[in-house]
Design a protein around this motif. Sequence first.
Motif, short mmCIF file in Angstrom:
data_model
loop_
_atom_site.label_atom_id
_atom_site.label_comp_id
_atom_site.label_asym_id
_atom_site.label_seq_id
_atom_site.Cartn_x
_atom_site.Cartn_y
_atom_site.Cartn_z
N VAL A 190 0.82 -1.14 -0.08
CA VAL A 190 0.06 -0.09 -0.14
C VAL A 190 0.93 1.23 0.09
CG1 VAL A 190 -1.74 1.23 1.23
CG2 VAL A 190 -2.00 -1.18 1.08
N ALA A 197 -1.99 3.89 -7.40
CA ALA A 197 -3.04 3.87 -7.19
C ALA A 197 -3.98 5.33 -7.46
CB ALA A 197 -3.57 3.71 -5.59
N SER A 299 -11.84 9.88 -4.70
CA SER A 299 -12.42 8.47 -5.07
C SER A 299 -13.76 8.52 -4.64
CB SER A 299 -11.75 7.30 -4.52
OG SER A 299 -11.44 7.29 -3.06
N PRO A 305 -16.35 0.02 -5.87
CA PRO A 305 -14.80 -0.48 -5.82
C PRO A 305 -13.99 0.52 -5.64
CG PRO A 305 -16.15 -1.77 -7.43
CD PRO A 305 -16.98 -0.69 -7.21
N MET A 306 -14.04 1.76 -6.32
CA MET A 306 -13.22 2.69 -6.24
C MET A 306 -13.28 3.40 -5.05
SD MET A 306 -12.16 5.72 -8.86
CE MET A 306 -11.66 4.62 -9.93
N ARG A 307 -14.75 3.58 -4.45
CA ARG A 307 -14.47 4.23 -3.18
C ARG A 307 -14.06 3.14 -1.95
NH1 ARG A 307 -19.90 4.98 -4.76
NH2 ARG A 307 -20.80 3.57 -3.36
N PHE A 308 -14.14 1.98 -2.26
CA PHE A 308 -13.60 1.12 -1.33
C PHE A 308 -12.05 1.30 -1.38
CE2 PHE A 308 -11.63 -3.17 -0.45
CZ PHE A 308 -12.14 -3.44 0.69
N ALA A 309 -11.63 1.12 -2.56
CA ALA A 309 -10.24 1.20 -2.87
C ALA A 309 -9.50 2.48 -2.19
CB ALA A 309 -9.83 1.23 -4.09
N GLY A 310 -10.49 3.56 -2.45
CA GLY A 310 -9.70 4.73 -1.77
C GLY A 310 -9.83 4.75 -0.39
N THR A 311 -10.61 4.47 0.29
CA THR A 311 -10.78 4.08 1.93
C THR A 311 -9.64 3.05 2.23
OG1 THR A 311 -13.21 4.26 1.79
CG2 THR A 311 -12.01 3.59 3.91
N PHE A 312 -9.36 2.01 1.62
CA PHE A 312 -8.47 1.02 1.98
C PHE A 312 -7.14 1.66 1.90
CE2 PHE A 312 -5.16 -1.87 0.35
CZ PHE A 312 -5.31 -2.93 1.44
N TRP A 313 -6.77 2.37 0.81
CA TRP A 313 -5.34 3.17 0.69
C TRP A 313 -5.20 4.09 1.66
CZ3 TRP A 313 -4.61 -0.16 -3.49
CH2 TRP A 313 -3.42 -0.22 -3.75
#
Length: 438
Positions: A190, A197, A299, A305-313
């Motif tokens: 990450v 990302a 994001s 999925p993009m919102r989830f990826a932004g939160t995950f990152w």
Amino acid sequence: MLWTTAGVAALAFLLTMEVAARRYGTAGPLTLQLQELIFPPKSGPRLYAGLALTMVVLTWRQRFIAVGTALVIDLAFLLVRWAIGAETTLADGNFGNGALWVIVGIAGIAVIRRTGPERALLLKGVGLGLLLMAGQKAGDTWLLITSKTRATVLDEYVVTADHALGDPSWLAGRIVEATDPVSTHVLHLVYGQLPLAAALVALYQLRRVAVERRFPSHHLVRTFLVIGLIGPGIYMIFPVVGPVYAFGADGGAWATAHLWPNTLPPLDAPQPMPFDEITPRNCMPSLHTAWAVTLFIHSRKGSRPMRFAGTFWLIGTLGATLGFGYHYGADLVAGVVFVLTIDAAMRASARGWDRSGVQLVAYGATVFTALLLAYRFLPVRMAEHAWAFGPLVLLVMASVIYGYVRVTRRWEQEPAPAARPEPEAAGPQPAGPQAELV
């Protein structure tokens, strides 16, 4: 207009970094970028991410041609290096010459075969791609300058102030140690792939540029670049190396003691501490946090999925910065305030400055300055009265977050300002978006 104000400023900045690097006996960002036209690059994924950003201005047929050309050029470079016995490790990212050559080729076509708005659009795409690549190299030069010019660091001040926040880096460090190796592998991924990302989110934001033949008024790349331009300058004002160096094993003989992450440092009167000429002073503010917050913000309007990826990152980056001992909690708070102020300024600039925009940026800048002054001149008082200063620091950060959300939501509900009509170009023009590059 070929040379916009932003373009001139970026070029001047890179030239300044080049001169500064030469002064310290190393190649600067422009030289390093030019070397990647011939020599094995260090980050193939970043070069192809730059090509992807450049291609937002191209039609789909042009994109296929560009990618195919880049791959053929890369294959040719790999075969030549194999034939002469040069060492090339694809796993380490030693590829991407083709991507850089294609970007340069698009710039040449724009200058030679395009005019007016079509030329400007292609050059903006080229600028995005090149700045993504050169920005990282300019950042590396900044880090070199901080290590050479700041003989002492202020870590003792920050770690003392960090007591008010509960010493989160020590807590996160112990959690990462307890969950190694799973947490270490995930957090390294990450932390290291944040630029990639960000490029994916930027591609989503800019996906309609080829059709609309214009860029949106505000997008992630603008904020990313300004953070990288302004942030390292603050390193020079407030040099900090981080707990794993100042209080951990990675600091070697320069560390005050090997305390991180198992033993909290004592509450003594802080003093500037001498440090080596190698370790970058790149903690205050945490620009990784700033970039991760930018990724999170931009994001929010994407797919699920993009919102989830932004939160995950964002969560992963915060965990890595603290858990690896790269930053203190105080750095992260400063980074959040810093990025919201920068992004608000970018949005206000795109819309035309109004009263709410000026007030928000001024308030964010004031809070950021107050935090740095408190960390420098009130750390002992902050540590002694943690029950008051800890909530106060979090409260002022929350106030900037609240102001940013409130003002930007109101801007989104208002009609966007009318775009200026593009000037008519003299001479024959290509047939709009369907014009080919070849």
